[in-house]
Design a protein around this motif. Sequence first.
Motif, PDB file in Angstrom:
ATOM      1  N   HIS A  23      48.333  39.759 -54.528  1.00 49.62           N
ATOM      2  CA  HIS A  23      47.077  38.816 -55.285  1.00 49.62           C
ATOM      3  C   HIS A  23      46.226  40.201 -55.820  1.00 49.62           C
ATOM      4  O   HIS A  23      46.323  40.125 -57.305  1.00 49.62           O
ATOM      5  CB  HIS A  23      46.784  37.978 -54.317  1.00 49.62           C
ATOM      6  N   LEU A  24      45.774  40.476 -55.011  1.00 51.44           N
ATOM      7  CA  LEU A  24      44.078  41.344 -55.599  1.00 51.44           C
ATOM      8  C   LEU A  24      45.490  42.875 -56.756  1.00 51.44           C
ATOM      9  O   LEU A  24      44.393  42.674 -57.559  1.00 51.44           O
ATOM     10  CB  LEU A  24      43.667  41.794 -54.762  1.00 51.44           C
ATOM     11  N   HIS A  25      46.711  43.030 -56.252  1.00 53.02           N
ATOM     12  CA  HIS A  25      47.133  43.928 -57.120  1.00 53.02           C
ATOM     13  C   HIS A  25      48.104  43.345 -58.502  1.00 53.02           C
ATOM     14  O   HIS A  25      47.513  43.986 -59.287  1.00 53.02           O
ATOM     15  CB  HIS A  25      48.738  44.040 -55.820  1.00 53.02           C
ATOM     16  N   GLU A  26      47.494  42.245 -58.401  1.00 55.39           N
ATOM     17  CA  GLU A  26      48.431  41.466 -59.152  1.00 55.39           C
ATOM     18  C   GLU A  26      47.519  41.090 -60.648  1.00 55.39           C
ATOM     19  O   GLU A  26      47.804  41.341 -61.497  1.00 55.39           O
ATOM     20  CB  GLU A  26      49.131  40.072 -59.630  1.00 55.39           C
ATOM     21  N   ILE A  27      46.047  40.917 -60.205  1.00 54.86           N
ATOM     22  CA  ILE A  27      44.273  41.114 -60.620  1.00 54.86           C
ATOM     23  C   ILE A  27      44.643  42.115 -61.091  1.00 54.86           C
ATOM     24  O   ILE A  27      44.554  42.325 -62.510  1.00 54.86           O
ATOM     25  CB  ILE A  27      43.450  40.709 -60.025  1.00 54.86           C
ATOM     26  N   PHE A  28      44.186  42.910 -60.474  1.00 58.05           N
ATOM     27  CA  PHE A  28      44.019  44.131 -60.900  1.00 58.05           C
ATOM     28  C   PHE A  28      45.301  44.851 -62.031  1.00 58.05           C
ATOM     29  O   PHE A  28      44.887  45.292 -63.506  1.00 58.05           O
ATOM     30  CB  PHE A  28      44.229  45.151 -60.052  1.00 58.05           C
ATOM     31  N   SER A  66      40.867  49.172 -53.674  1.00 58.87           N
ATOM     32  CA  SER A  66      39.807  49.248 -52.481  1.00 58.87           C
ATOM     33  C   SER A  66      39.957  47.655 -51.966  1.00 58.87           C
ATOM     34  O   SER A  66      39.292  46.870 -52.016  1.00 58.87           O
ATOM     35  CB  SER A  66      38.693  49.180 -53.063  1.00 58.87           C
ATOM     36  N   MET A  67      41.291  47.751 -50.286  1.00 56.05           N
ATOM     37  CA  MET A  67      41.777  47.203 -49.805  1.00 56.05           C
ATOM     38  C   MET A  67      42.654  47.489 -48.729  1.00 56.05           C
ATOM     39  O   MET A  67      42.870  48.354 -48.613  1.00 56.05           O
ATOM     40  CB  MET A  67      43.044  46.175 -51.039  1.00 56.05           C
ATOM     41  N   GLY A  68      41.552  46.401 -47.211  1.00 56.08           N
ATOM     42  CA  GLY A  68      42.596  47.518 -46.199  1.00 56.08           C
ATOM     43  C   GLY A  68      40.864  47.579 -45.590  1.00 56.08           C
ATOM     44  O   GLY A  68      40.825  48.993 -45.997  1.00 56.08           O
ATOM     45  N   MET A  69      41.297  46.864 -44.388  1.00 59.92           N
ATOM     46  CA  MET A  69      40.438  47.918 -43.284  1.00 59.92           C
ATOM     47  C   MET A  69      41.169  48.016 -41.804  1.00 59.92           C
ATOM     48  O   MET A  69      42.442  48.599 -41.456  1.00 59.92           O
ATOM     49  CB  MET A  69      39.425  46.218 -42.722  1.00 59.92           C
ATOM     50  N   SER A  70      40.821  48.196 -40.933  1.00 64.16           N
ATOM     51  CA  SER A  70      40.907  48.894 -39.681  1.00 64.16           C
ATOM     52  C   SER A  70      42.590  47.853 -38.403  1.00 64.16           C
ATOM     53  O   SER A  70      43.462  47.973 -38.523  1.00 64.16           O
ATOM     54  CB  SER A  70      40.496  48.213 -38.054  1.00 64.16           C
ATOM     55  N   GLY A  71      41.847  46.748 -39.009  1.00 65.04           N
ATOM     56  CA  GLY A  71      43.374  45.662 -39.021  1.00 65.04           C
ATOM     57  C   GLY A  71      44.474  45.048 -40.068  1.00 65.04           C
ATOM     58  O   GLY A  71      45.425  44.888 -39.502  1.00 65.04           O
ATOM     59  N   ASP A  72      43.995  45.924 -40.976  1.00 64.25           N
ATOM     60  CA  ASP A  72      45.069  46.080 -41.707  1.00 64.25           C
ATOM     61  C   ASP A  72      45.531  46.267 -43.339  1.00 64.25           C
ATOM     62  O   ASP A  72      46.420  46.700 -44.050  1.00 64.25           O
ATOM     63  CB  ASP A  72      44.970  44.365 -42.752  1.00 64.25           C
ATOM     64  N   TYR A  73      45.279  47.534 -42.126  1.00 61.46           N
ATOM     65  CA  TYR A  73      44.875  49.200 -43.835  1.00 61.46           C
ATOM     66  C   TYR A  73      46.734  49.176 -43.843  1.00 61.46           C
ATOM     67  O   TYR A  73      46.560  50.147 -45.513  1.00 61.46           O
ATOM     68  CB  TYR A  73      44.421  49.619 -43.609  1.00 61.46           C
ATOM     69  N   GLN A  74      48.155  49.535 -42.690  1.00 63.66           N
ATOM     70  CA  GLN A  74      49.277  49.592 -43.580  1.00 63.66           C
ATOM     71  C   GLN A  74      49.763  48.598 -44.263  1.00 63.66           C
ATOM     72  O   GLN A  74      49.900  49.198 -45.468  1.00 63.66           O
ATOM     73  CB  GLN A  74      49.513  49.676 -42.450  1.00 63.66           C
TER      74      GLN A  74
END
Length: 221
Positions: A169-174, A192-200
Amino acid sequence: MMIEANLQEISASIPSSVTLVAVSKTKAQELLEEAYNAGQRHFGENRVQELEWKFEALPKDIKWHMIGHLQSKKVKKIAPFVHLIHGVDSFKLLKTINKEAEKCDRIIDCLIQFHIAEESTKFGFSIEEAEEMINSPEFFSLKNVRIIGVMGMATFTENTTLIREEFTHLHEIFNQLKRNQFRHASYFKEISMGMSGDYQIAIEEGSTMVRVGSAIFGARN
Ligand SMILES: *Cc1c(COP(=O)(O)O)cnc(C)c1O
């Protein structure tokens, strides 16, 4: 030594085109120095006071990212040196950043934060709100801020399908902003998205900038 090994492992697992922001909030100076000595230059903090003292204490070639919710009244403290403000979540905040950047004779790079998660506690614009801001004459008059992309946080959940949907969704907004309001802006290129648990997952969904804390420095108290 753990920090260096963690950084190497994470860097090896992400494309070189993706910026790794080491989120060092709550961590002691020595730990940041360890990361710095391992070659890390992008650091992220979410509190103004902490960002200020760490900027003073650490080498001056560090690029400091403000990743948390930022109050307008505190912008002036970081305006002279901040590299990128990730969490622009209101027009008022953006106007304040512009004003303080002007005083420092700088153009400050910013990301528009979008609310993509299910929790109501996470800050951010909706696409409609952001477009209304960007299309306004007042936005056009802001000469000391530059919007270089978008930022978002996924729901805190084990449900990777939901996390992936939110990043998509964020990519679509971009893409929508890139097609329309930022068509001629070559600098508008960061997600800018992705943190330790979900960056992959975030990288698979087009992230250009991951904000990783605990996977580098260990769990926070
Ligand atoms: C703390 C924080 C991070 C890093 O979280 P980890 O799970 O430790 O990687 C990333 N983004 C924001 C906005 C944060 O506040």
